[in-house]
Structures are given as C-alpha cells and as structure tokens.
Design an enzyme around this catalytic site. Structure first.
Site, PDB file in Angstrom:
ATOM      1  N   HIS A 284       0.079  -1.269  -1.016  1.00  0.00           N
ATOM      2  CA  HIS A 284       0.596  -0.476  -1.805  1.00  0.00           C
ATOM      3  C   HIS A 284       0.086   1.107  -2.957  1.00  0.00           C
ATOM      4  O   HIS A 284      -1.456   0.128  -3.818  1.00  0.00           O
ATOM      5  CB  HIS A 284       1.341  -1.728  -2.691  1.00  0.00           C
ATOM      6  CG  HIS A 284       2.392  -2.342  -2.347  1.00  0.00           C
ATOM      7  ND1 HIS A 284       3.179  -2.072  -2.343  1.00  0.00           N
ATOM      8  CD2 HIS A 284       1.934  -3.400  -1.825  1.00  0.00           C
ATOM      9  CE1 HIS A 284       3.894  -3.467  -2.135  1.00  0.00           C
ATOM     10  NE2 HIS A 284       3.129  -4.295  -1.424  1.00  0.00           N
TER      11      HIS A 284
ATOM     12  N   GLU B  47       0.986   2.491  -5.068  1.00  0.00           N
ATOM     13  CA  GLU B  47       1.128   2.617  -6.546  1.00  0.00           C
ATOM     14  C   GLU B  47       0.917   2.039  -7.582  1.00  0.00           C
ATOM     15  O   GLU B  47       0.683   1.518  -8.842  1.00  0.00           O
ATOM     16  CB  GLU B  47       2.522   2.397  -6.722  1.00  0.00           C
ATOM     17  CG  GLU B  47       3.724   1.285  -6.066  1.00  0.00           C
ATOM     18  CD  GLU B  47       3.623   0.932  -4.766  1.00  0.00           C
ATOM     19  OE1 GLU B  47       2.722   1.629  -3.572  1.00  0.00           O
ATOM     20  OE2 GLU B  47       4.089  -0.436  -4.103  1.00  0.00           O
TER      21      GLU B  47
ATOM     22  N   CYS C 266       5.619  -0.378   2.057  1.00  0.00           N
ATOM     23  CA  CYS C 266       5.934  -2.069   2.579  1.00  0.00           C
ATOM     24  C   CYS C 266       7.039  -2.465   2.738  1.00  0.00           C
ATOM     25  O   CYS C 266       7.433  -1.870   4.065  1.00  0.00           O
ATOM     26  CB  CYS C 266       4.638  -3.298   1.316  1.00  0.00           C
ATOM     27  SG  CYS C 266       4.832  -4.227   1.775  1.00  0.00           S
TER      28      CYS C 266
END
Lengths: 294, 199
Positions: free
Chosen positions: B173, B175, B80
C-alpha cells in the site's frame, strides 16, 4: 527484515475496510451470505445482540469451533468479540488468528475498571465509544479502530446517531480552541493531552471510525455515512430481518452510494420485514449496553 | 490543461489515494458509477476487500467501461485488492470473482497470511537505489507473470510490484506511507499517455 504488528499495519487493515459493511454472523452459512452480499468483513459471535438481550445471562467469547468454521468458509477478514478487560479471551482469539478483536460492550464485561492493554497484541483491536474521551482512552490503550457504540440489538438507530454527533461535535469544538484551552479539554475528556492535540490539529480521530449499534436499514447506514462515519457495523439488523441476503446486499450498496438518493431509493425498495425495533424508553437504565466500558 | 484521474471509490483506501495523487500534482475524482469514468485520463483501483469491490463493480456495470477506458489509453494503477482486480486470474479466488485482465499476471490472494502476519518491509525498487517501505496487509503476491510484464519489486522471492505497458500494480500500500515515488511514477505514465493522444 519484515516487521509485524506495527500500528501502521494494524490501523492499515481498518483503512482497507472503509466504506464497507461489517456484519455479525453466528455460523458458516450466515458468513457465506454476508460475503456474497459484499460485506467487507464478518464478526463471528455466538448470538447476535438481539438474542443476547432477549436471553440474558453472561455473554462470552464465541466457541473456537464456530470461529474456525467461519474462517474456513470466507476469504474476507473475520473479526471476533472478547469481553471488556478479558485479556485471556483476547489471547485465545489471537492464537486463532482472527483478523480483528472487538473488545465489546455487547458481551458481559470481565473487568469493571480496566480494558485490555491492546499494545500487548499483534492482532488489532476495535473498541466502542459513546463520546470523544472514551474513544481517545481506547486509542491510548492501543485500539487501532473505533466504532461508535449505539445501542446494539435494538434496531433503533437513535443512539448511534447520538454517539456519532457527540464524537464529531466534540472534535469540531476542539478545533476551535487555542493551545492553552486544549490542556483543560484533555482533563474534561479524561484523555491524554497528546491525543487531544492530535485531534484538534487534524480534525479527526487518529484511527478509522465506524458506526455500530441499532442500524437496520439501508437508509440508516447511509445516514451514518453522511454524518461522517468511515463505514458501518450491522449486527442483528440483517439476520433478524425477513430476507437477510437481500437486506445485506442493499445495505452494502447504500454504504457505497451513501450520497446518491436515487440509488438509496432503489435499494430500499421491497426489502421485506425489517427487524422489530425497540424504543429506548422500553429498555430502562439497566437494559443499556452502551454504559459498559469506562 | 491537465485532466483528471479517477479513483475507484466503491470501498477501501480511496481517500488516501486521492491525497497521494494531490501530493504529486494530479487532480483526483472519486468514481462510483460508470458515468463518472467519462473523460478520465487514468484510474486508480485502491486497496480494500477485493470480493466486495468485485461485487459492486459488477452490480454497477463498471467492468466494461473500465476496460474501455484502459483500451482508449488511460493508465491504471492497482494496489493490493486493486492489483487482484486488474490481474488476469487468481489461483485461489472465489469461483464468481471477476478479474479485469488488464495485466498478464496471476495472483495469489492473502498469500502472506491473515492479519497477524501483515507486515512492513524495506523493498528494493527496480532502477532505484533508495529502498521503499512496503506496507503489506493480508496481502496478495504475484504467482506468475507473462513475458511482457516487468517485475519492479520482490519480497521473500515473490513478485510484489509490476508494470506492463500502462498498468502498474503493487501488492502493498504506497498510499499508506508518505513516500510518493510510485504515485509519481503513475503520474508520469498519465502524462506520457496524454502526450501520445495529443500526438
């Protein structure tokens, strides 16, 4: 194919704001200064808390003209405040496509019993809390981010400290309880058992937790970070000080390098006049904003 | 012995990246100052606010050392905001926003819209039959990519994941989900780079 407004997407934006500073701004010029200083988001409002405190009267959602002007000026997320329980102000803010709504005790509450049902919205909400139970009640209502309340518009960090210590201390106490004790803890905190259990298991709130209310210096911001905040809101502390641009930039650096005393010493140097603070005893019970919300 | 990978910790979702790297057996360290880049075998630039991260990167003199680390062979993974910073340029950034220029892509910031338009979607990952959930938050997309860039995933006709040599980027994302395929891919890039240095 694509799903909007999920809890993961709502809390995800808060995850991206972590380690950052969210600054109160009342016009495009201030928003520009905040973005230039490295703010990770701005909070658009009519008057900063110190002015609301001084002027009195009913404090409401900002005029959409002001919010749009700020949205057009910056590329970072723009948040805005709605009154506690005022779900129509929230609907308007959602229609304006603000990035986060702060259901805030800084404005005059519109409902003395109910907060907004935040599950009804695609836009995420951040809510204030003075203790663990209050934080979990807001999360149960759909808040995707929590900020400890502190006492806004005072330039005095003591209440922010009290609320952070209260929330984090209660989390540690939950962690030491056995399964059976968690039921009574849920009653004591007036919070849903599932959330109490989740916090006991993970040792943290299930959403990102910032600190707000009374922060005025880089050292205040770094102290909140060291206490365990994920990031900070600074309201009156910046634009009520002598040199807002420099102070804003210093607070951003202090929030990133919160554990590095050499950096903190450097950014705290020569900032000019901080906002004039208020001693809590001068406010009296009626002067407190933190007691709004239930 | 395996070395460490740095996660730029100026602002944003750095803790989640550290956790994801630990899940795939990589030791991660948070990086806030240029001195902390020394000896790292890779670097993750997380999601966050690209404007904020860019300003802090300049203020603490991190740009040149990150370029040097990459030039010395350390792979980089940007998600991002991290993808924006790693790019060559952006079509709509602030005039003073800085780009590391480590991957030959031009990005469009907040391309999918404001937060109310943020979304989750199933993505087809190149060379992988199993779809991957992408969490897009005020996300950018890749507006154009140079010849040397391999596009790894698209959404709505726009490239949202890509790799060029030792630089991996995603507009979403990874993560924030439990799916570790992209972190594993990055860990393998780090592993290969270590082999190349040793040879």
């Amino acid at each position: 194919m694509a799903e909007t407004g999920t809890m993961r997407v709502k809390s995800g934006l808060a995850e991206m704001l972590k380690g950052g500073v969210i600054m109160d701004v009342t016009n495009a010029e201030q928003a520009r200064i905040a973005e230039d200083a490295g703010a990770c988001a701005v909070m658009a409002l009519e008057r900063v808390p110190a002015d609301i405190r001084r002027d009195g009267g009913v404090a409401r959602m900002a005029d959409p003209t002001k919010i749009r002007e700020i949205q057009e000026t910056v590329t970072i997320p723009v948040m805005a405040k709605a009154r506690i329980g005022h779900f129509v102000e929230a609907q308007i803010l959602e229609a304006l496509e603000v990035d986060y709504i702060d259901e805030s005790e800084v404005l005059t509450p519109a409902d003395e019993a109910n907060h907004i049902n935040k599950w009804d919205f695609k836009v995420p909400f951040v809510c204030g809390a003075t203790n663990l139970g209050e934080a979990l009640r807001r999360i149960a209502e759909g808040a995707a981010m929590i900020r400890s309340k502190g006492e806004a518009g005072t330039g005095n960090v003591v209440e922010a400290t009290r609320h952070m210590r209260s929330i984090l201390g209660d989390i540690r106490r939950l962690q030491s309880m056995d399964e059976n004790e968690l039921y009574s803890a849920a009653k004591e905190h007036r919070a849903p058992y599932d959330l109490i259990h989740n916090v006991a298991e993970n040792g943290r709130l299930p959403v990102v937790t910032f600190t707000a209310g009374g922060l005025a210096t880089p050292a205040d911001a770094a102290m909140m970070m060291q206490l365990g905040a994920d990031g900070v809101f600074v309201g009156s502390g910046i634009f009520k000080s002598g040199d807002p641009a420099q102070r804003a930039s210093a607070i951003v650096k202090a929030t990133t390098h919160f554990n590095d005393a050499a950096v903190l010493a450097e950014v705290s140097t020569g900032l000019g006049e901080p906002m004039v603070g208020i001693e809590m005893s001068e406010l009296g019970e009626d002067g407190l904003l933190q007691t709004r919300g239930w | 012995m395996a070395g460490k990978v740095g996660v730029l910790a100026l602002q944003g979702a750095f803790r989640e990246h550290c956790r994801a790297l630990a899940d795939v057996g990589v030791e991660a360290v948070e990086v806030r100052q240029a001195g902390e880049l020394a000896g790292l075998e890779g670097l993750v630039i997380p999601g966050g606010e690209s404007t904020t991260m860019s300003k802090l990167m300049v203020a603490y003199g991190l740009e040149a050392p990150i370029r040097e680390l990459h030039a010395a062979g350390a792979p980089l993974f940007g998600t991002c905001a991290g993808m924006i910073l790693a790019a060559r340029d952006a079509v709509d950034g602030l005039p003073d926003q800085r780009y590391l220029g480590l991957i030959d892509i031009v990005v469009r910031r907040n391309a999918f819209g404001r937060q109310v338009a943020s979304f989750e979607a199933a993505l087809a990952l190149a060379g992988d039959p199993e779809p991957l959930t992408g969490v897009f938050i005020r996300a950018p997309w890749i507006e154009s990519a140079g010849d040397g860039v391999q596009v790894l995933a698209e959404h709505g006709g726009h490239a949202v994941a890509a790799q060029q040599g030792s630089v991996l980027v995603t507009a979403f994302h990874p993560e924030l989900t439990g799916d570790r395929r992209l972190h594993r891919r990055f860990a393998e890039m780090v592993e290969r780079a270590r082999g190349a240095v040793a040879a």
